[in-house]
Write a protein that holds these residues in place. Structure first.
Motif, PDB file in Angstrom:
ATOM      1  N   ILE A 182      16.345  56.740  27.430  1.00  0.00           N
ATOM      2  CA  ILE A 182      16.230  56.052  26.003  1.00  0.00           C
ATOM      3  C   ILE A 182      17.448  55.763  25.557  1.00  0.00           C
ATOM      4  O   ILE A 182      17.956  54.523  24.875  1.00  0.00           O
ATOM      5  CB  ILE A 182      15.111  56.700  25.024  1.00  0.00           C
ATOM      6  CG1 ILE A 182      13.725  56.658  25.614  1.00  0.00           C
ATOM      7  CG2 ILE A 182      15.273  55.991  23.715  1.00  0.00           C
ATOM      8  CD1 ILE A 182      12.648  57.581  24.676  1.00  0.00           C
ATOM      9  N   ARG A 183      18.464  56.756  25.513  1.00  0.00           N
ATOM     10  CA  ARG A 183      19.650  56.808  24.891  1.00  0.00           C
ATOM     11  C   ARG A 183      20.618  55.825  25.823  1.00  0.00           C
ATOM     12  O   ARG A 183      21.173  54.771  25.072  1.00  0.00           O
ATOM     13  CB  ARG A 183      20.436  58.085  24.884  1.00  0.00           C
ATOM     14  CG  ARG A 183      21.728  58.064  24.529  1.00  0.00           C
ATOM     15  CD  ARG A 183      21.678  57.714  22.876  1.00  0.00           C
ATOM     16  NE  ARG A 183      23.039  57.553  22.420  1.00  0.00           N
ATOM     17  CZ  ARG A 183      23.757  56.860  21.933  1.00  0.00           C
ATOM     18  NH1 ARG A 183      22.948  55.743  21.766  1.00  0.00           N
ATOM     19  NH2 ARG A 183      24.829  56.597  21.175  1.00  0.00           N
ATOM     20  N   ILE A 184      20.299  55.658  27.078  1.00  0.00           N
ATOM     21  CA  ILE A 184      21.113  54.752  28.161  1.00  0.00           C
ATOM     22  C   ILE A 184      20.625  53.367  27.699  1.00  0.00           C
ATOM     23  O   ILE A 184      21.503  52.334  27.432  1.00  0.00           O
ATOM     24  CB  ILE A 184      20.667  55.065  29.434  1.00  0.00           C
ATOM     25  CG1 ILE A 184      21.421  56.413  29.793  1.00  0.00           C
ATOM     26  CG2 ILE A 184      21.139  54.044  30.175  1.00  0.00           C
ATOM     27  CD1 ILE A 184      20.857  57.137  31.249  1.00  0.00           C
ATOM     28  N   ALA A 214      28.903  58.284  30.228  1.00  0.00           N
ATOM     29  CA  ALA A 214      30.116  58.801  29.784  1.00  0.00           C
ATOM     30  C   ALA A 214      30.226  58.689  28.282  1.00  0.00           C
ATOM     31  O   ALA A 214      30.858  59.550  27.563  1.00  0.00           O
ATOM     32  CB  ALA A 214      31.399  57.942  30.485  1.00  0.00           C
ATOM     33  N   GLU A 215      29.632  57.636  27.859  1.00  0.00           N
ATOM     34  CA  GLU A 215      29.537  57.330  26.063  1.00  0.00           C
ATOM     35  C   GLU A 215      28.915  58.390  25.682  1.00  0.00           C
ATOM     36  O   GLU A 215      29.236  58.933  24.527  1.00  0.00           O
ATOM     37  CB  GLU A 215      29.168  56.264  25.911  1.00  0.00           C
ATOM     38  CG  GLU A 215      29.029  55.618  24.586  1.00  0.00           C
ATOM     39  CD  GLU A 215      28.420  54.431  24.113  1.00  0.00           C
ATOM     40  OE1 GLU A 215      27.903  54.386  23.103  1.00  0.00           O
ATOM     41  OE2 GLU A 215      28.761  53.582  24.683  1.00  0.00           O
ATOM     42  N   ILE A 216      27.658  58.857  26.234  1.00  0.00           N
ATOM     43  CA  ILE A 216      26.854  60.124  25.692  1.00  0.00           C
ATOM     44  C   ILE A 216      27.964  61.219  25.784  1.00  0.00           C
ATOM     45  O   ILE A 216      27.498  62.038  24.790  1.00  0.00           O
ATOM     46  CB  ILE A 216      25.570  60.139  26.468  1.00  0.00           C
ATOM     47  CG1 ILE A 216      24.851  59.002  26.283  1.00  0.00           C
ATOM     48  CG2 ILE A 216      24.870  61.509  26.139  1.00  0.00           C
ATOM     49  CD1 ILE A 216      23.707  58.962  27.201  1.00  0.00           C
ATOM     50  N   ALA A 217      28.496  61.497  26.734  1.00  0.00           N
ATOM     51  CA  ALA A 217      29.332  62.808  27.028  1.00  0.00           C
ATOM     52  C   ALA A 217      30.728  62.713  26.218  1.00  0.00           C
ATOM     53  O   ALA A 217      31.452  63.621  26.083  1.00  0.00           O
ATOM     54  CB  ALA A 217      29.672  62.984  28.302  1.00  0.00           C
ATOM     55  N   VAL A 239      30.076  63.799  35.154  1.00  0.00           N
ATOM     56  CA  VAL A 239      29.173  62.709  34.773  1.00  0.00           C
ATOM     57  C   VAL A 239      28.787  61.627  35.944  1.00  0.00           C
ATOM     58  O   VAL A 239      27.733  60.804  36.055  1.00  0.00           O
ATOM     59  CB  VAL A 239      30.200  61.847  33.880  1.00  0.00           C
ATOM     60  CG1 VAL A 239      29.651  60.538  33.073  1.00  0.00           C
ATOM     61  CG2 VAL A 239      30.429  62.744  32.620  1.00  0.00           C
ATOM     62  N   ALA A 240      29.764  61.521  36.928  1.00  0.00           N
ATOM     63  CA  ALA A 240      29.432  60.871  37.918  1.00  0.00           C
ATOM     64  C   ALA A 240      28.257  61.217  38.871  1.00  0.00           C
ATOM     65  O   ALA A 240      27.330  60.470  39.309  1.00  0.00           O
ATOM     66  CB  ALA A 240      30.649  60.620  38.973  1.00  0.00           C
ATOM     67  N   MET A 241      28.122  62.691  38.764  1.00  0.00           N
ATOM     68  CA  MET A 241      27.124  63.126  39.640  1.00  0.00           C
ATOM     69  C   MET A 241      25.814  62.881  38.978  1.00  0.00           C
ATOM     70  O   MET A 241      24.589  62.713  39.595  1.00  0.00           O
ATOM     71  CB  MET A 241      27.466  64.652  39.824  1.00  0.00           C
ATOM     72  CG  MET A 241      28.443  65.032  40.762  1.00  0.00           C
ATOM     73  SD  MET A 241      28.870  66.815  40.851  1.00  0.00           S
ATOM     74  CE  MET A 241      27.368  67.492  41.416  1.00  0.00           C
TER      75      MET A 241
END
Length: 335
Positions: A182-184, A214-217, A239-241
């Motif tokens: 949902i956040r994505i 990445a933005e979430i992180a 993040v990529a994983m």
């Protein structure tokens, strides 16, 4: 290479490369693997000249053709989405001396390839097993292919005939299934407005997913290409994983939805440029769990096979299947 009277020239034409081969419509395995040739489309001013070059260099001839093109086919004309060729079916047939030439969409060819796939051409994802159908048995299949975009199609088998379904299912709306998704969706909605499945499940979609995560992180990944996301995941970047894992989860959910929409109870086939490259993570991901997680239809989906196509040229195989099917419909006539 000599040419028999029943040889058909088949082609798979993309925005970068054109692949050609000969197909024998009377053979048990119609696509001649040894005849495959590949050429950069930028080398030729037209499809006819590329095909003629192939026939000269392979000392071959054919009486008809089936050409799959990565673009829209509208009557007599086809346009390659990512290349300036505009293809006239009638003019190309005349230039090559063909009695018949069929232009088909590349995803029609991908769907038709299912008719000629053998067990060694696929890798099973999950526990449900698949075997090619016996002659005359009805079957409903679905095919999905993430590459530059997300292709979705189907294949109906009835009375020994194959009927491909060309759809634009990749442009169906993305339905998030977790708070993270949902956040994505919220992040991508700011950028795109409406978010389709293709915004996430394709090469550029992997980049979109990575950027959102990445933005979430709280990170800025910069401008990346899909291969760079995969490279970072292989190097252990968290993040990529996670982007790869979320990609597989959403891919599985979309594949399961496609089965429900099409009634493709006999199997879903995964094709496209990304599938072979991501085969190992696909086999060890949440793809199958999300594929099966369909509420009251979970038990039904658990029995539907999901298979990654590993045949090197499924587009050519599908074009050959089209030629074979036409021969079966009109024995002795030109396909």
């Amino acid at each position: 290479m000599s040419a028999a009277a029943n040889h058909v020239l088949v082609a798979d034409i993309g925005g970068t490369n054109a692949r050609f081969a000969l197909a024998d419509t009377r053979a048990a395995t119609p696509l001649d693997q040894d005849s495959i040739g590949e050429y950069p489309v930028a080398r030729f001013p037209s499809l006819a000249e590329a095909a003629a070059c192939y026939l000269r260099e392979h000392d071959a001839s054919a009486h008809a053709g089936v050409f799959a093109v990565a673009g829209r086919v509208d009557g007599d004309e086809a346009r390659i989405t990512n290349h300036p060729w505009v293809i006239s079916r009638s003019r190309t047939a005349a230039q090559l001396g063909f009695g018949t030439l069929h232009l088909i969409n590349d995803f029609v060819a991908q769907a038709m390839s299912i008719a000629l796939l053998q067990p060694q051409d696929v890798v099973q994802i999950g526990g449900a097993q698949w075997q090619p159908a016996d002659a005359g048995q009805p079957r409903n299949y679905c095919v999905l292919g993430p590459g530059t975009g997300l292709g979705v199609g189907g294949l109906l088998v009835r009375d020994g005939r194959n009927y491909p379904l060309a759809t634009e299912g990749g442009h169906a709306s993305f339905a998030p299934a977790t708070p993270e998704q949902i956040r994505i969706l919220e992040i991508l909605t700011r950028q795109f407005g409406r978010v389709s499945n293709e915004r996430l499940i394709c090469g550029p979609g992997l980049v979109n997913l990575h950027r959102a995560l990445a933005e979430i992180a709280g990170q800025d990944p910069g401008q990346l290409q899909p291969a760079q996301v995969s490279e970072r995941a292989a190097a252990g970047d968290p993040v990529a994983m996670r982007a790869i894992e979320v990609f597989m989860e959403i891919f599985g959910a979309i594949a399961g939805d496609a089965v429900l929409v099409q009634g493709a109870w006999d199997g879903v086939f995964l094709t496209g440029g990304l599938v072979p490259r991501l085969l190992e993570p696909l086999q060890h991901s949440g793809f199958r769990h999300c594929f099966e997680s369909k509420g009251r239809f979970t038990a039904t989906l658990s029995q539907v096979p999901s298979l990654a196509i590993v045949h090197p040229c499924p587009g050519l195989l599908g074009a050959a299947a089209c030629a074979v099917d036409a021969e079966r419909a009109h024995p002795g006539a030109q396909p």
